[in-house]
Scaffold this motif. Structure first.
Motif, mmCIF file in Angstrom:
data_model
loop_
_atom_site.group_PDB
_atom_site.id
_atom_site.type_symbol
_atom_site.label_atom_id
_atom_site.label_comp_id
_atom_site.label_asym_id
_atom_site.label_seq_id
_atom_site.Cartn_x
_atom_site.Cartn_y
_atom_site.Cartn_z
ATOM 1 N N CYS A 138 0.403 7.515 -5.888
ATOM 2 C CA CYS A 138 0.655 6.182 -5.724
ATOM 3 C C CYS A 138 0.132 5.145 -6.717
ATOM 4 C CB CYS A 138 0.659 5.697 -4.277
ATOM 5 S SG CYS A 138 0.754 3.972 -4.133
ATOM 6 N N CYS B 150 1.759 -0.411 -6.508
ATOM 7 C CA CYS B 150 2.516 -1.207 -7.310
ATOM 8 C C CYS B 150 3.170 -2.066 -6.491
ATOM 9 C CB CYS B 150 3.600 -0.652 -8.465
ATOM 10 S SG CYS B 150 4.930 0.078 -7.574
ATOM 11 N N CYS C 136 7.821 -0.709 -3.211
ATOM 12 C CA CYS C 136 8.305 -0.280 -2.081
ATOM 13 C C CYS C 136 8.303 -1.360 -0.976
ATOM 14 C CB CYS C 136 7.767 1.224 -1.705
ATOM 15 S SG CYS C 136 6.049 0.945 -1.605
HETATM 16 S S1 SF4 Z 1 6.519 1.999 -4.985
HETATM 17 FE FE1 SF4 Z 1 5.414 2.191 -3.352
HETATM 18 S S2 SF4 Z 1 4.710 4.528 -3.020
HETATM 19 FE FE2 SF4 Z 1 5.880 4.080 -5.216
HETATM 20 S S3 SF4 Z 1 3.920 3.819 -6.519
HETATM 21 FE FE3 SF4 Z 1 4.809 1.962 -5.877
HETATM 22 S S4 SF4 Z 1 3.334 1.307 -4.029
HETATM 23 FE FE4 SF4 Z 1 3.277 3.503 -4.532
#
Ligand code: SF4
Ligand code: SF4
Length: 463
Positions: free
Chosen positions: A407, A410, A413
């Protein structure tokens, strides 16, 4: 063919219109206290070279790198060292800091700002200058730049990539610098290409910055080793892994460095800092940051000295238009909530974003509806909904099995989740936990091996 991009990602509200037309303004502190934390980078804290009562100058090295992965700290004003004591940083941690009383005279060390021809320098001299200038990743990562510029095999570097994506919503400082001082950027990239003879320089810019793309393309049209890559506007396009993939089609994971994929990646501010250090004999004493958000009276881009207090920057931007409910160091996707603005500007302070509404507090979490959107947007091919389950069970092993350590935090999600589940926060916490478990296991294995070696030694003595 479509524009270069990566899998997954989201399209958050950009908010860049608040400050993108605001030219960078110099904000010079007139006097007062300046704070230089000894940890404004990844790695070991720097070691102070000054004592209370010492006179210091602009450009003077006041702390030495504390190890290979560490960075020098340079004074940005002239004055007297007042104290050495822990001070609060933007992320809320307390860090030992050198406090200087600024005399407002800005007396500098000898040859500060003097022109230097980079072509007259050897590769080692360039790397030494970058190290002594205290340059670290100014996009927020804080990784020492001279280390990045010293890969195991410099001949294996095929790309020097300038991260001009600035995908984080609301931030506009990189955009303004590409527009206002593109020669500094190209100059810094040329210096970096001097270190990697087989590499091509690529400046990656999202297509929501057409003016910057036009200006840069005009400047590099006769540069055979440099090109500008137009990237699809999508978050997190500026994430190191996303950018490498978009530009080269190569992939890296958490156990690899960009150099393992033949790449060196640096942010716009950092590449300009390399130019300043090498070509203008100017170490890191200032940086450009964005102060923005609907709570700020006059959002803008300021050139500020390191060590300045954030409160002075807020005042220079006209203060708060309305009472802020959320203040972030950084942007809304990856920024860190601040409980005080009485903190210093550090090398990696890219922005201060202040909102009148705290969306997270306003919209409380509800149960997961198993919509699967979190997995669709994850640029790392992860399954956040399952990772969250392991986080709730505090099952570090289960989290690791789901590749949770990949992870990149970012926030995509969390952003897309209709149930407003604090996914990224949980992953940040669990990654720290897994990291601590791994370190403890490694220490245990090392101690066991040492004990066995000592035992074997005793055995052989008896013989
Ligand atoms: S979308 Fe969520 S799980 Fe995927 S890398 Fe970004 S923070 Fe991590
Ligand atoms: S996006 Fe949110 S609600 Fe949908 S599956 Fe993921 S965690 Fe559950």
């Amino acid at each position: 063919m479509g524009l270069a991009t990566f899998r997954g990602g989201v399209h958050p509200f950009e908010g860049k219109e608040l400050s993108m037309e605001r030219a960078v303004t110099l904000l010079k502190p007139t006097s007062g206290e300046m704070v230089y934390p000894l940890s404004q980078h990844i790695g070991a804290p720097a070691k102070p070279l000054v004592q209370v009562g010492d006179e210091v100058l602009v450009g003077q090295k006041i702390a030495e790198a504390g190890g290979f992965i560490s960075a020098v700290v340079v004074c940005s004003v002239s004055g007297k060292v007042k104290k050495l004591e822990p001070r609060t940083m933007a992320n809320g941690s307390k860090v030992m800091s050198i406090i200087v009383e600024n005399d407002g005279a800005y007396r500098a060390v000898e040859h500060f700002g003097a022109d230097r021809d980079p072509l007259s320098l050897s590769k080692q001299e360039i790397r030494d200058i970058v190290r002594e200038a205290g340059i670290v990743g100014l996009g927020g990562a804080g990784f020492p730049t001279n280390v990045k510029l010293t890969p195991k095999d410099e001949n294996a570097i095929d790309y020097v990539i300038v991260n001009g994506a600035e995908c984080e919503p609301y931030l506009t400082c990189d955009y303004r610098m590409m527009l206002e001082e593109p020669e500094r950027l190209i100059g810094g990239l040329k210096v970096m290409l001097q270190l990697f003879e087989h590499a091509k320089g690529v400046i990656g810019v999202e297509n929501n910055k057409p003016k910057a793309i036009e200006v840069l393309r005009g400047l590099v049209k006769d540069e055979p080793r440099i090109e500008v890559a137009e990237l699809l506007t999508k978050y997190p396009q500026g994430g190191e892994r996303s950018l490498i993939y978009a530009v080269t089609g190569r992939e890296i994971n958490s156990s690899m460095l960009p150099a393992d994929a033949g790449c060196v990646v640096d942010n716009v501010n950092t590449v300009m800092a390399v130019y300043d250090a090498v070509c203008k004999n100017t170490p890191i004493v200032e940086r450009v940051l964005t102060i923005t958000g609907d709570a700020i009276a006059n959002p803008q881009n300021f050139r500020v000295r390191t060590g300045m207090n954030y409160n002075d920057i807020i005042a220079a931007a006209g203060g708060f238009r309305n009472e802020p409910q959320k203040i972030l160091s950084g942007g809304p996707m990856m920024g860190q909530a601040m409980f005080t603005t009485d903190v210093p500007v550090t090398k990696n302070s890219s922005s201060l974003t202040c909102f009148t509404v705290d969306e997270v507090a306003k919209n409380p979490e509800t149960p997961c509806i198993r919509c699967g959107r979190c997995g669709e947007v994850c640029p790392e091919f992860l399954v956040p909904v399952l990772m969250m389950k392991e986080c709730m069970r505090r099952n570090a092993e289960g989290y690791e099995k789901l590749n949770g350590m990949e992870c990149i935090e970012c926030g995509s999600c969390s952003y897309i989740c209709p149930a407003r589940r604090p996914l990224t926060q949980a992953f940040k916490y669990m990654k720290r936990e897994v990291g601590a478990i791994r370190r403890a296991k490694a220490a245990e294995a090392k101690a066991k091996a040492e004990k066995e070696t000592a035992g074997a030694g005793k055995g052989s003595e008896k013989k």
